[in-house]
Scaffold this active site. Structure first.
Site, short mmCIF file in Angstrom:
data_model
loop_
_atom_site.label_atom_id
_atom_site.label_comp_id
_atom_site.label_asym_id
_atom_site.label_seq_id
_atom_site.Cartn_x
_atom_site.Cartn_y
_atom_site.Cartn_z
N SER A 208 1.24 1.50 1.00
CA SER A 208 -0.22 1.49 1.04
C SER A 208 -0.70 1.37 2.48
CB SER A 208 -0.77 0.37 0.15
OG SER A 208 -2.15 0.51 -0.07
N GLU A 350 -1.48 7.15 -9.01
CA GLU A 350 -2.06 6.24 -8.01
C GLU A 350 -3.48 5.82 -8.39
OE1 GLU A 350 -0.55 5.10 -5.33
OE2 GLU A 350 0.97 6.53 -4.69
N HIS A 438 -0.52 2.76 -8.31
CA HIS A 438 -0.37 2.36 -6.91
C HIS A 438 0.37 1.05 -6.80
CE1 HIS A 438 -1.40 2.49 -2.70
NE2 HIS A 438 -1.98 1.31 -2.74
#
Length: 533
Positions: A208, A350, A438
């Site tokens: 991330s 995601e 995610h």
């Protein structure tokens, strides 16, 4: 007889006591360190300072060298996480501090016959929250020295201000969090040999915001030579317009404007308490980016693009003219990034974690969302991501967010760097509601699947991923025996990627789906063309 038994017991107890290994001990330039043994096997050295505390007059300055310590320093517990808002943080305030520039090292051996590859992890959290205090022992047990890092976050890590620029010898301010990461990587280069690591073979990997940071480090002159390979897991916002320190770009508010909104006088902020600084920053952000505010930050999934009631955070890496000299997409397009082995990838779903309860639910809401968020390319987005009924809207929106904010940047990075591309698609029982969303791959990369909601298949996949990650760190090639078709991304339409799912399989990414984003966010910085292809 009793005396004999008693004597034998004493001898047995003495043997047990003497059989206990001595705590692991290393010597580095700043002094001696005493660590401990992790339950998974490798030796652990936790909470090592890699820079001086960024407090007092060192607040909002480049990280400074550590002051050497005298006696042996005990490094058996994590250092504090960096300061972050309670509204975001999952970390108790007692475990946070402005004095937070610490790292952790796990090593399988202090004196291996062949030095181990080194893997340095940068945590995610939108540059606003998170911590590097994650157990790296299981990954280290696959044959690498693993390092995790804390770096300054939020207003403490990314404040630009004319007052700071005026006092800087480089005539720049901001991106202190990136400078912390560079300082940590330099520390690793200088000291990791003492831990059994190969100082000439350092891989930085992150998830991330940690992966996004790596995307910036690869175009930063300051980071040249501090790492040799890179793995980026779900970088967000790469190859989209970047905020700049002094001027607006594509309508994005300049970072100096944000800094002045926090406080007009930098001395006032330096003398304020940590909580006062965070309160002033929060008030400025609400005023600039809240309802009716004039501010606009770069599109990213944490922001208002999915939730009109959410307030965007401007605390993000940006073009400051020093750490990041130009728009990063332009630097990549012009071949000015590091030429090193790269692996980059995303997760299949995601977007689900960002869409949540405020996702568009009907066809009109979906059309409005695309027109507003991706102007002036809303029509092209509608064609590329169609929804025929209301039931199609949520899956289509998930694909949009997944591709726009994660897959597009990952693909472009892999293409410009001729890197390996992967996707993570495994949905464990624990993740049935969100899919492969995610951050889900992090547990697999660190071997953290030994818990409820995971199965033997997950343990096997985790082992395969750790093996691939370490093999890439060692050789620059992540491929396993059964994946010879997984080749680097070329400049043509050949787009193979490894799918880490219920099984390992090589697939091809449909390159055509990326064209709309190339039109929307041209690397040249020009106005979007949105030409129909």
């Amino acid at each position: 007889m009793r005396f004999r038994l008693f004597s034998l017991c004493l001898l047995s107890a003495a043997f047990v006591l003497t059989a206990q290994p001595a705590p692991p001990h290393v010597h580095i330039a700043a002094g001696d360190l005493e660590g401990t043994y992790d339950d998974a096997g490798p030796m652990a050295f936790l909470g090592i300072p890699y820079a001086a505390p960024p407090t007092g007059d060192r607040r909002w300055r480049e990280p400074q060298p550590v002051t050497p310590w005298g006696p042996v320093r005990m490094v058996k517990s994590y250092g504090p996480a960096c300061m972050q808002p309670q509204s975001w943080a999952k970390i108790p305030p007692s475990e946070m501090s402005e004095d937070c520039l610490y790292l952790n090292v796990w090593t399988p051996s202090l004196s291996p016959s062949i030095a181990a590859p080194v893997m340095v992890y940068l945590h995610g959290g939108g540059f606003l929250n998170g911590s590097g205090n994650i157990d790296g022992a299981r990954l280290a047990s696959h044959g690498a020295v693993v390092v995790t890092v804390n770096y300054r976050l939020g207003v403490f890590g990314f404040l630009a201000h004319p007052g700071l620029t005026a006092e800087s010898p480089h005539h720049a301010s901001g991106n202190y969090g990136l400078m912390d990461q560079i300082a940590a990587l330099r520390w690793v280069r200088d000291n990791i040999t003492a831990f059994g690591g190969d100082a000439r073979n350092i891989t930085v990997f992150g998830e991330s915001a940690g992966a996004t940071a790596i995307g910036y480090l690869m175009v930063s002159p300051l980071a040249q030579g501090v790492f040799d390979k890179a793995i980026l897991e779900s970088p967000s916002g790469l190859f989209t317009p970047d905020p700049e320190r002094t001027r607006e770009v594509r309508g994005l508010t300049s970072m100096d404007t944000v800094g002045l909104a926090v406080a007009p006088n930098i001395a006032e902020l330096r003398n304020a308490s940590v909580q006062e600084v965070m309160d002033k920053a929060d008030a400025a952000v609400k005023k600039l980016f809240g309802p009716g505010g004039s501010g606009h930050v770069r599109l990213k999934p944490e922001g208002h693009t999915q939730n009109p009631d959410a307030i965007d955070s401007p605390w993000w890496a940006f073009t400051d003219g020093y750490v990041v000299p130009e728009q990063h997409a332009k630097l990549y397009a012009n071949g000015k990034a590091m030429r090193i082995p790269v692996m980059v990838g995303t997760n299949a779903d995601e977007g689900t974690v960002f869409l949540g309860s405020f996702a568009p639910k009907t066809m009109p809401e979906y059309d409005e969302y695309l027109a507003k968020t991706y102007a002036p390319c809303g029509r092209q987005m509608r064609e590329a991501y169609p929804a025929k009924t209301d039931k199609d809207v949520l899956p289509a929106a998930d694909r949009v967010v997944t591709d726009a904010f994660f897959l597009y940047g990952s693909f472009e990075l892999a293409r410009t760097q001729h890197g390996y591309l992967y996707r993570f698609s495994r949905v464990a029982p624990a993740n049935q509601k969100t899919g492969a969303t995610h951050g889900n791959e992090v547990r697999y990369v660190f071997g953290d699947t030994q818990r409820d909601g995971y199965e033997s298949l997950d343990h096997r996949l985790s082992d395969q991923m750790m093996t691939a990650w370490v093999h890439f760190a060692r050789t620059g090639d992540p491929r396993l025996m059964q994946s010879s078709d997984w080749t680097r991304i070329g400049s043509d339409d050949e787009t193979p990627y490894m799918d880490f799912g219920d099984t390992l399989s090589v697939k091809k990414l449909p390159y055509g789906s990326m064209h709309v984003f190339e039109d929307l966010w041209p690397a040249s910085g020009k106005v979007p063309t949105c030409e129909k292809r």
